[in-house]
Design a protein around this motif. Structure first.
Motif, mmCIF file in Angstrom:
data_model
loop_
_atom_site.group_PDB
_atom_site.id
_atom_site.type_symbol
_atom_site.label_atom_id
_atom_site.label_comp_id
_atom_site.label_asym_id
_atom_site.label_seq_id
_atom_site.Cartn_x
_atom_site.Cartn_y
_atom_site.Cartn_z
ATOM 1 N N ASN A 142 0.866 -1.181 -0.022
ATOM 2 C CA ASN A 142 0.063 0.002 0.017
ATOM 3 C C ASN A 142 0.592 1.220 0.067
ATOM 4 N N PHE B 31 -8.286 2.771 -6.926
ATOM 5 C CA PHE B 31 -9.555 2.398 -5.905
ATOM 6 C C PHE B 31 -10.809 1.886 -6.643
ATOM 7 N N ASP C 100 -16.107 -1.743 -6.147
ATOM 8 C CA ASP C 100 -16.398 -3.027 -6.012
ATOM 9 C C ASP C 100 -15.544 -3.926 -5.377
ATOM 10 N N SER C 101 -14.484 -3.300 -4.611
ATOM 11 C CA SER C 101 -13.624 -3.822 -3.980
ATOM 12 C C SER C 101 -13.929 -4.779 -2.844
ATOM 13 N N THR C 102 -13.536 -5.991 -2.500
ATOM 14 C CA THR C 102 -13.714 -6.736 -1.371
ATOM 15 C C THR C 102 -12.860 -6.618 -0.124
ATOM 16 N N SER C 103 -11.626 -5.890 -0.474
ATOM 17 C CA SER C 103 -10.681 -5.628 0.298
ATOM 18 C C SER C 103 -11.111 -4.771 1.566
ATOM 19 N N ARG C 104 -11.487 -5.029 2.899
ATOM 20 C CA ARG C 104 -12.006 -4.156 3.731
ATOM 21 C C ARG C 104 -11.070 -4.276 5.025
ATOM 22 N N TYR C 105 -10.745 -3.169 5.617
ATOM 23 C CA TYR C 105 -9.882 -3.087 7.016
ATOM 24 C C TYR C 105 -10.333 -1.675 7.577
ATOM 25 N N ARG D 62 -9.462 1.493 8.859
ATOM 26 C CA ARG D 62 -8.453 2.280 8.083
ATOM 27 C C ARG D 62 -8.461 3.767 8.802
ATOM 28 N N THR E 55 -13.698 -0.197 2.500
ATOM 29 C CA THR E 55 -12.887 -0.153 1.411
ATOM 30 C C THR E 55 -11.753 0.880 1.188
ATOM 31 N N HIS F 281 -12.274 2.845 -1.404
ATOM 32 C CA HIS F 281 -13.070 3.574 -2.228
ATOM 33 C C HIS F 281 -14.060 4.258 -1.116
ATOM 34 N N GLU F 282 -14.543 3.767 -0.317
ATOM 35 C CA GLU F 282 -15.387 4.234 0.796
ATOM 36 C C GLU F 282 -14.784 5.215 1.672
#
Length: 252
Positions: free
Chosen positions: A116, A168, A171-176, A178, A200, A202-203
């Motif tokens: 990242n 970004f 529809d990414s499935t990578s969530r943390y 943040r 995500t 994007h969010e």
């Protein structure tokens, strides 16, 4: 918080518990944006001198935890809030640029990488320079070398001149969970935020761009995101941290 923040966020605010900090009155608030909850801490230009960046304690060992940080504060000082301030190596030292009280402790890194941090463009949060606060793209920073009292590099940039980072995905499935920082267009206000639940990129980027209306914002981290904020009764524990940024006030 700025009086027009609720309008720009379009959010519902939870119950607030204000800190009494005569030298650096800081309030962190619980907010929502697009169905996601965040804690948002605002630092104004008048408070810039009370913003601090830490890596090591007086003994030269990395602080790593908020409890250790609180122990090294001067008598009468207290933390209004603190959070992790960028990525770090196995020895808890900063990966990229780190400037504390005008002294460069770690050099800037401008190359791309697969993590990242190296998802270019990445950036630098600068405090106490030509304007109170700035988020500057790393290669631009390396070319211009602006003066900063405090600076920490991380990546990726969340918002770049009003646009989300190009990598970004909606529809990414990578969530943390943040955390990161955004700066107002006039450089007079810095907003430090952490998500309550995994989000995500994007969010998180849209929270800064659309919710706060900032032109530039920087990601600090995900898997080790931590916050200490007495005003919302939050003190995160868990994994050790590298650099830590926070606002210091005086006990009332």
């Amino acid at each position: 918080m700025s009086a027009d923040l609720p309008r720009r966020l379009g959010v519902a605010f939870g119950m607030l518990l204000a800190l009494t900090l005569p030298a650096a009155a800081a309030i962190c608030e619980r907010v929502e944006h697009d169905g996601q909850g965040y804690v948002l801490c605002e630092v104004t230009a008048a408070q810039e001198g009370a913003l601090r960046l830490w890596q090591d304690g007086p003994d030269g060992a990395p602080l790593r935890h908020f409890a250790n940080l609180r122990r090294v504060l001067a008598p009468g000082e207290s933390l209004a809030f603190a959070m992790n301030a960028g990525m770090f190596h196995a020895d808890y030292r900063a990966v990229g640029l780190l400037v504390i009280d005008g002294v460069e402790l770690s050099p800037i890194v401008t190359g791309a990488s697969n993590d990242n941090f190296g998802m270019l463009p990445n950036g630098v949060f600068c405090s106490g320079g030509a304007q109170p606060f700035a988020v500057i793209e790393s290669r631009t920073f390396a070319q211009t070398r602006p003066d900063c009292r405090l600076a920490t590099q991380s990546g990726p940039m969340l918002v770049i001149e009003g646009e989300l980072h190009p990598r970004f995905l909606v529809d990414s499935t990578s969530r943390y969970i943040r955390n990161g920082v955004g700066v107002s267009a006039d450089g007079q206000t810095a907003w430090f935020a952490i998500s309550n639940r995994p989000v995500t990129f994007h969010e998180f980027g849209r929270f800064f761009r659309d919710g706060l209306g900032v032109p530039n914002a920087l990601y600090f981290d995900g898997s080790v995101s931590r916050l200490y904020a007495p005003s919302v009764r939050r003190a995160d524990f868990g994994r050790s941290m590298g650099p830590i940024i926070g606002l210091v006030g005086q006990d009332g």
